[in-house]
Design an enzyme around this catalytic site. Structure first.
Site, short mmCIF file in Angstrom:
data_model
loop_
_atom_site.label_atom_id
_atom_site.label_comp_id
_atom_site.label_asym_id
_atom_site.label_seq_id
_atom_site.Cartn_x
_atom_site.Cartn_y
_atom_site.Cartn_z
N GLY A 1 9.94 -3.96 16.31
CA GLY A 1 10.56 -3.79 17.62
C GLY A 1 9.89 -4.62 18.68
N ARG B 1 20.97 -9.35 5.57
CA ARG B 1 19.69 -8.63 5.50
C ARG B 1 18.79 -9.17 4.41
NH1 ARG B 1 19.85 -3.75 8.08
NH2 ARG B 1 18.34 -2.83 6.65
N GLY C 1 3.17 3.37 9.41
CA GLY C 1 3.35 4.27 8.29
C GLY C 1 4.74 4.83 8.12
N GLU C 2 4.97 5.39 6.93
CA GLU C 2 6.22 6.05 6.58
C GLU C 2 5.91 7.36 5.87
OE1 GLU C 2 9.60 2.89 5.85
OE2 GLU C 2 7.86 2.40 4.62
N ASN D 1 4.68 7.92 2.08
CA ASN D 1 3.30 7.80 1.65
C ASN D 1 2.35 8.72 2.41
OD1 ASN D 1 3.86 5.43 -0.09
ND2 ASN D 1 4.36 4.50 1.87
N THR E 1 9.13 -8.04 8.72
CA THR E 1 9.92 -8.24 7.51
C THR E 1 11.24 -8.92 7.86
OG1 THR E 1 10.89 -6.03 7.73
CG2 THR E 1 8.91 -6.24 6.36
N ASP F 1 0.86 -1.19 0.00
CA ASP F 1 0.00 0.00 0.00
C ASP F 1 0.90 1.24 0.00
OD1 ASP F 1 -1.85 1.98 0.30
OD2 ASP F 1 -2.47 1.41 2.32
N HIS F 2 1.14 1.78 -1.20
CA HIS F 2 2.00 2.95 -1.34
C HIS F 2 1.30 4.04 -2.15
CE1 HIS F 2 6.40 2.18 -0.23
NE2 HIS F 2 5.69 1.23 0.36
N THR G 1 -1.90 1.81 6.30
CA THR G 1 -1.72 2.73 7.43
C THR G 1 -3.01 3.51 7.67
OG1 THR G 1 0.63 2.95 6.89
CG2 THR G 1 -0.32 4.62 8.35
#
Length: 323
Positions: free
Chosen positions: A169, A272, A97-98, A101, A186, A29-30, A65
């Site tokens: 976290g 990673r 969220g970020e 977006n 992730t 979702d972006h 988000t």
């Protein structure tokens, strides 16, 4: 990855994946792509509707988000509608969220602790709305971040879709175990993922719940191609995000990411993201995460070589995995 392919192509790849043995799909979702070169950013709920009609497995946004661009009540309506159309198949993934977006609506972009607080209040509102709507009752919400006047969802399935909370976290993971139906995270170093699952289990037990019966979902980025060189080239070109060893939640523009992507080197992916042409390496990598305790893993091959990836993994990787 809806930032990488036009929506019609994404739906076609999901169909092809199912024919090769995959059993579900997670759609991003972006509002903007990570990089200008990716070139797309279609609306996730529109694409999920099409995916449901063209596939038969589970489906959900990874993750949406419900705190800035979209009010949680609207997210609840979209989710309930999808669950009504495709009973038993849809799950709702929620994150904090970020800026890439969410800043587009021009609101203040808060620090991480407030974003997480908003996310959990959104979960409370959505679950409250789901529960009341199934019972045919109206409900209202007045909290520190969101208001919802008295209402209900008029299109609601008999059973609410599970609400999965995205976390990276331990504190958030523990809280998710208390209030959410499951966890999404992730790919990360195995010891870090083990700690997240442990804290999620602690939170579930504190709330009198059984974490072993709750979905524990992993989005695993990887780069496979016919040669190691091509796999690394795809990683550097299409998913340098995977090699960025710093928080990226405050960056606002694909062009900012583009500048930072130029600093990513092949060694930055070590530990990673697996970059390899060997299907056996990928199978062992996926199995390690299944053994860790994840019961659902969504694979994101970062290159544009999707048809070859799906064929090879359907033939050489998926059959060898043990749940």
């Amino acid at each position: 990855m809806l930032e990488q392919f036009p929506p019609s192509d994404a739906v076609s790849y999901a169909e092809l994946a199912e024919r090769h043995g995959f059993r579900g799909v997670m759609a991003t979702d972006h509002f903007q792509p990570w990089l200008p070169s990716l070139g797309q950013a279609s609306h996730v709920w529109s694409v999920l509707g099409a995916l449901g009609a063209r596939t038969s497995g589970d489906l959900g946004p990874g993750v949406t988000t419900p705190t800035f661009r979209t009010h949680p009540a609207v997210v609840a309506q979209a989710s309930a509608t999808l669950a009504s159309m495709y009973p038993g198949r849809h799950w709702l993934g929620i994150g904090s969220g970020e800026a890439l977006n969410e800043h587009v609506v021009g609101e203040y972009w808060p620090e991480a602790h407030e974003r997480i607080a908003r996310m959990f209040e959104a979960v409370e509102l959505i679950r409250k709305l789901f529960t009341a709507s199934i019972a045919g009752r109206e409900v209202r919400h007045h909290g520190p971040h969101f208001r919802m006047e008295t209402t209900r969802l008029w299109t609601m399935p008999p059973e609410a879709p599970p609400v999965l909370v995205a976390t990276a976290g331990p504190v958030t993971a523990r809280r998710a175990g208390k209030v959410a139906d499951g966890l999404i995270t992730t790919g990360a170093p195995v010891d870090r993922l083990a700690a997240l699952l442990a804290r999620f289990g602690e939170g579930a037990r504190e709330a009198g719940r059984d974490a072993e019966r709750m979905p524990r979902v992993l989005q695993l980025h990887l780069s496979w191609a016919a040669t190691d060189e091509e796999a690394m080239r795809n990683a550097l070109t299409e998913w340098p995000i995977g090699g960025m060893r710093f928080s990226r939640s405050d960056l606002r523009s694909p062009f900012e990411f583009e500048q930072l992507a130029r600093t990513v080197r092949p060694e930055d992916f070590e530990g990673r993201m697996l970059v390899s042409a060997d299907p056996d390496h990928h199978r062992a990598h996926i199995q390690r995460h299944l053994d860790l305790g994840f019961d659902r893993i969504y694979l994101h091959n970062v290159g544009r070589n999707q048809e070859e990836f799906l064929e090879v993994f359907g033939r050489d990787v998926l059959p060898g995995l043990r749940a």
